[in-house]
Design an enzyme around this catalytic site. Structure first.
Site, PDB file in Angstrom:
ATOM      1  N   HIS A 254      31.234 -38.404 -22.639  1.00  0.00           N
ATOM      2  CA  HIS A 254      30.616 -38.961 -21.443  1.00  0.00           C
ATOM      3  C   HIS A 254      29.170 -39.342 -21.727  1.00  0.00           C
ATOM      4  CE1 HIS A 254      28.921 -34.926 -21.352  1.00  0.00           C
ATOM      5  NE2 HIS A 254      28.045 -35.352 -20.461  1.00  0.00           N
ATOM      6  N   ASP A 256      25.435 -39.151 -19.626  1.00  0.00           N
ATOM      7  CA  ASP A 256      24.852 -38.471 -18.476  1.00  0.00           C
ATOM      8  C   ASP A 256      24.402 -39.490 -17.432  1.00  0.00           C
ATOM      9  OD1 ASP A 256      25.172 -35.982 -19.708  1.00  0.00           O
ATOM     10  OD2 ASP A 256      23.218 -36.119 -20.700  1.00  0.00           O
ATOM     11  N   HIS A 311      28.291 -38.672 -25.753  1.00  0.00           N
ATOM     12  CA  HIS A 311      28.356 -37.407 -26.469  1.00  0.00           C
ATOM     13  C   HIS A 311      29.450 -36.514 -25.901  1.00  0.00           C
ATOM     14  CE1 HIS A 311      25.661 -36.849 -23.022  1.00  0.00           C
ATOM     15  NE2 HIS A 311      25.944 -35.554 -23.055  1.00  0.00           N
ATOM     16  N   ARG A 321      29.001 -20.127 -27.273  1.00  0.00           N
ATOM     17  CA  ARG A 321      27.862 -21.033 -27.336  1.00  0.00           C
ATOM     18  C   ARG A 321      27.226 -21.148 -25.964  1.00  0.00           C
ATOM     19  NH1 ARG A 321      27.298 -26.808 -26.588  1.00  0.00           N
ATOM     20  NH2 ARG A 321      25.414 -27.567 -27.630  1.00  0.00           N
TER      21      ARG A 321
END
Length: 409
Positions: A254, A256, A311, A321
């Site tokens: 996607h 942002d 990304h 993470r």
């Protein structure tokens, strides 16, 4: 409208654009088992978390060649240093839209405190985290895998999001107020830490806007002033260990919708990847550095000269993470329109003068929260939606004009 500028020839980008993404209605959500899935300790990923092979295409193994830009000059007002940083930013933002940043002045103690605070929050019992559950159509709150909004292609993550206003406005304690009102007064210290961090990220983001303004030839103050009174968004991400990481994603491909994204990664656990020349390249964490990427709102503000970064995030079998994301957004009623000098350049070069129509951040936020799942073509889909909405508004009052939002997904 132009074709989607993001790697138009890549089969993956086209696959992302074609996906039919189903929104979860409030009525359906109460019966949706995925909405209450606890990602901790799963032995096999549930079906809603399985992504297609094209979307989980393995990383190339190559790292993204992203410049490391020292923005300390902008923080200090050193114009010669700003010029050097602007040259680095220009190349990165006109190609893939991402760079790493040093010289930001973020106190390492504060950085450690916000990362530890996120770790502590996500380790809380699910019932406690659900005190802050996100309401339908709202960007703020806690959610597991965005299962409150979608029924398929769920990301392997939990998030906590909240808004931030500039501390010089009436929102000086907005983060503290949000944390205590949703989780309880015992969480006030956590709210104070995140308020301090958001304040710091706002100053860093405005310094970046000075550098970007110089890089585009519009001066230091143009974009800084545009975002000075903005209402931004803070998001804490947690990706638990995943039993089948090759079949899912921590975040799908996607761009942002916001203007600028500032990312703090925890430790040396990688996960962020950017699509360049048809392959996913890793963005390795650098000690003391923040990751910065361009979003759709700024792509429109630059008239397409700077590219919103496509990304995704991958997950790991045995490692968790964490990351903290600050999304810089303009004030909701500010009109997003490129500066006249950039339009004049486009006209001189015989290009299409306007790549995107005027819009407000409130309109784009509503579109992505209620009508469309952010992907590689959000801005183009939004422009079409705006056109449909304008046609609807121009219809005679005697005619019923249905909501056309879902026709764009």
């Amino acid at each position: 409208m132009p074709e989607n500028p993001h790697h138009g020839s890549d089969h993956l980008g086209k696959e992302v654009d074609r996906r039919v993404l189903l929104l979860v209605s409030p009525a359906d959500d109460k019966d949706n088992a995925a909405a209450v899935i606890n990602l901790w300790g799963q032995l096999k990923i549930p079906d809603p978390f399985v992504w297609s092979h094209a979307e989980t295409l393995a990383s190339s193994g190559r790292e993204l060649d992203a410049p490391v830009v020292d923005v300390g000059a902008a923080m200090r007002g050193d114009y010669a240093g700003i010029r050097r940083a602007a040259e680095q930013v220009s190349g990165a933002c006109s190609s893939h839209g991402l760079f790493q940043m040093t010289g930001h002045g973020l106190d390492p103690t504060l950085a450690r405190a916000v990362l530890d605070g996120a770790a502590d929050f996500f380790r809380l019992p699910l019932a406690t985290k659900q005190r802050a559950s996100r309401a339908p159509g709202n960007v703020t709150g806690y959610t597991a895998a965005h299962a409150d909004r979608f029924t398929a292609n769920l990301p392997w993550k939990e998030t906590l999001s909240f808004g931030h206003c500039d501390r010089r406005t009436s929102g000086s304690h907005v983060v503290v107020d949000y944390i205590t009102s949703t989780l309880g007064s015992d969480f006030k210290p956590l709210g104070v830490v995140y308020q301090d961090y958001c304040n710091a990220m706002k100053e860093v983001s405005l310094a970046i806007m000075e550098v970007i303004g110089v890089s585009l030839g519009v001066g230091r103050s143009y974009y800084r002033d545009f975002f000075a009174d903005g209402s931004s968004i803070m998001r804490c991400n947690y990706h638990p260990p995943c039993p089948e990481p090759e079949r899912t994603l921590g975040t799908g491909p996607h761009c942002d919708p916001s203007a600028l994204t500032v990312l703090l990664q925890d430790g040396d656990v990688d996960g962020l990847q950017v699509l360049v020349d048809g392959e996913w390249r890793a963005v390795r964490p650098r000690t003391g550095a923040l990751v910065v990427n361009i979003g759709d709102t700024f792509m429109a503000l630059s008239n397409g000269l700077y590219r919103s970064c496509l990304h995704r995030a991958v997950v790991h079998r045995e490692r968790e993470r964490r990351s903290l994301v600050f999304f810089l957004c303009p004030r909701e009623d500010h009109v997003v329109r490129p500066p006249p000098c950039l339009l004049a350049v486009a006209a001189r070069e015989q290009e299409q003068p306007r790549r995107y129509p005027d819009f407000t951040w409130a309109d784009l936020a509503r579109f992505t929260q209620r009508h469309y799942r952010a992907d590689a073509g959000t801005l183009d889909a939004f422009a079409r939606w705006l056109g449909a909405a304008a046609t609807c508004a121009a219809a005679t009052s005697a005619s019923h004009c249905p909501d056309t939002a879902h026709e764009t997904v």
